[in-house]
Design a protein around this motif. Structure first.
Motif, PDB file in Angstrom:
ATOM      1  N   TRP A 104       0.833  -1.199   0.000  1.00  0.00           N
ATOM      2  CA  TRP A 104       0.000   0.000   0.000  1.00  0.00           C
ATOM      3  C   TRP A 104       0.869   1.251   0.000  1.00  0.00           C
ATOM      4  N   ARG A 105       0.324   2.321  -0.541  1.00  0.00           N
ATOM      5  CA  ARG A 105       1.015   3.606  -0.574  1.00  0.00           C
ATOM      6  C   ARG A 105       0.175   4.668   0.121  1.00  0.00           C
ATOM      7  N   GLU A 106       0.822   5.478   0.922  1.00  0.00           N
ATOM      8  CA  GLU A 106       0.136   6.558   1.622  1.00  0.00           C
ATOM      9  C   GLU A 106      -0.319   7.611   0.628  1.00  0.00           C
ATOM     10  N   GLY A 107      -1.565   8.067   0.792  1.00  0.00           N
ATOM     11  CA  GLY A 107      -2.131   9.051  -0.120  1.00  0.00           C
ATOM     12  C   GLY A 107      -2.604  10.292   0.615  1.00  0.00           C
ATOM     13  N   PRO A 108      -3.150  11.248  -0.129  1.00  0.00           N
ATOM     14  CA  PRO A 108      -3.662  12.471   0.496  1.00  0.00           C
ATOM     15  C   PRO A 108      -4.702  12.156   1.570  1.00  0.00           C
ATOM     16  N   LYS A 207     -10.072  -0.826   5.475  1.00  0.00           N
ATOM     17  CA  LYS A 207      -9.835  -0.246   6.803  1.00  0.00           C
ATOM     18  C   LYS A 207      -8.997   1.030   6.709  1.00  0.00           C
ATOM     19  N   LEU A 208      -8.058   1.078   5.749  1.00  0.00           N
ATOM     20  CA  LEU A 208      -7.246   2.275   5.583  1.00  0.00           C
ATOM     21  C   LEU A 208      -8.075   3.436   5.053  1.00  0.00           C
ATOM     22  N   ALA A 209      -8.979   3.129   4.120  1.00  0.00           N
ATOM     23  CA  ALA A 209      -9.878   4.168   3.620  1.00  0.00           C
ATOM     24  C   ALA A 209     -10.791   4.664   4.729  1.00  0.00           C
ATOM     25  N   ALA A 210     -11.258   3.758   5.579  1.00  0.00           N
ATOM     26  CA  ALA A 210     -12.128   4.157   6.686  1.00  0.00           C
ATOM     27  C   ALA A 210     -11.377   5.027   7.687  1.00  0.00           C
ATOM     28  N   ALA A 211     -10.131   4.654   7.999  1.00  0.00           N
ATOM     29  CA  ALA A 211      -9.325   5.466   8.914  1.00  0.00           C
ATOM     30  C   ALA A 211      -9.098   6.862   8.345  1.00  0.00           C
ATOM     31  N   ARG A 212      -8.863   6.922   7.040  1.00  0.00           N
ATOM     32  CA  ARG A 212      -8.683   8.220   6.389  1.00  0.00           C
ATOM     33  C   ARG A 212      -9.942   9.073   6.527  1.00  0.00           C
ATOM     34  N   GLU A 213     -11.101   8.465   6.275  1.00  0.00           N
ATOM     35  CA  GLU A 213     -12.355   9.209   6.342  1.00  0.00           C
ATOM     36  C   GLU A 213     -12.640   9.702   7.755  1.00  0.00           C
ATOM     37  N   LEU A 214     -12.245   8.903   8.750  1.00  0.00           N
ATOM     38  CA  LEU A 214     -12.480   9.280  10.141  1.00  0.00           C
ATOM     39  C   LEU A 214     -11.385  10.172  10.710  1.00  0.00           C
ATOM     40  N   GLY A 215     -10.323  10.390   9.927  1.00  0.00           N
ATOM     41  CA  GLY A 215      -9.216  11.213  10.398  1.00  0.00           C
ATOM     42  C   GLY A 215      -8.373  10.547  11.462  1.00  0.00           C
TER      43      GLY A 215
END
Length: 248
Positions: A104-108, A207-215
């Motif tokens: 995986w790669r870290e994104g905005p 889970k990574l997308a969810a963490a991003r959405e939740l900050g």
């Protein structure tokens, strides 16, 4: 003439590769599963379960079954199996390919902390949050067992063995997961930090997308490096091309 291909499996890529090879005339495909999961998803074709007994045992199996090529499509964190495959292939002169999906790669919008091991990941947690979603599997839970001030939601495919974090809830589940489902789970348990391994792929990336959405911050354990001097494929299509060249 039948060509024998051994797939060291347990991943979605391994199952997809077996499905692509099994119908081909003149190809015997054998998928090997380590047997660590109680009820694994089985690939099509011939399957063997259980370890080989290290590199020497694998080399002996390669000779006895006249294997023409080996594809190591194990989990990116199965470093011991990969090391045995490299040693056994070298000892027997068997062509070896490592099939690894990209990490995986870290994104905005992502807030990741990279760790080199489970122990490093555990050391990063105090101060990040008190309610942790731990999704690194059941084999490294001992690294988090001493963090008594934190609460853990532990997700695993099979029931983990102690030691576990003292304040924890174990959820048994298997991907693929959805972002909506991961959001609901994290909100239900008031998660403040996600801990995961860099497994790559889409099956568990929600889970990574969810963490991003939740900050929320995420602690990501780096995968072991790929072995040096061994061909590497990122996709099943690349693996099929390699096999066409090296196993007829």
């Amino acid at each position: 003439m039948t060509r024998t291909v051994l797939i060291l499996g347990g991943t979605g890529e391994a199952r997809a590769l077996a499905a692509a090879l099994d119908p081909l005339p003149g190809v015997r495909v054998v998928s090997s599963l380590a047997g660590r999961v109680r009820d694994p998803r089985l690939p099509v074709g011939e399957v063997r379960e259980g370890g080989f007994g290290g590199a020497d045992g694998l080399a002996r199996w390669l000779r006895e079954h006249a294997v023409d090529a080996v594809v190591d499509a194990t989990h990116p964190f199965a470093a011991r199996m990969t090391a045995s495959a490299v040693e056994a292939a070298a000892a027997t002169g068997t062509p070896l390919l490592v099939l690894r999906r990209p990490g995986w790669r870290e994104g905005p919008g992502d807030d990741w902390r990279w760790a080199g091991s489970a122990e490093e990941a555990a050391a990063l947690l105090p101060g990040l949050g008190e309610r942790i979603f731990l999704t690194t599997g059941r084999t490294t839970l001992a690294a988090y067992a001493g963090l008594d001030a934190l609460w853990f939601l532990v997700r695993a495919v099979d029931p983990p063995q102690p030691p576990l974090p003292r304040r924890s809830l174990v959820v048994l589940d298997r991907g693929p997961y959805t972002v909506a489902g991961e959001l609901a789970l994290m909100r239900e348990h008031r998660i403040e930090v996600l801990v995961t391994k860099d497994s790559g792929g889409e099956m568990t990336s929600a889970k990574l997308a969810a963490a991003r959405e939740l900050g929320l911050p995420a602690v990501v354990v780096r995968r072991p490096p790929a072995p040096e001097g061994v061909p590497l494929a990122a996709t099943v299509a690349e693996a099929l091309e390699w096999l066409a060249a090296h196993a007829g």
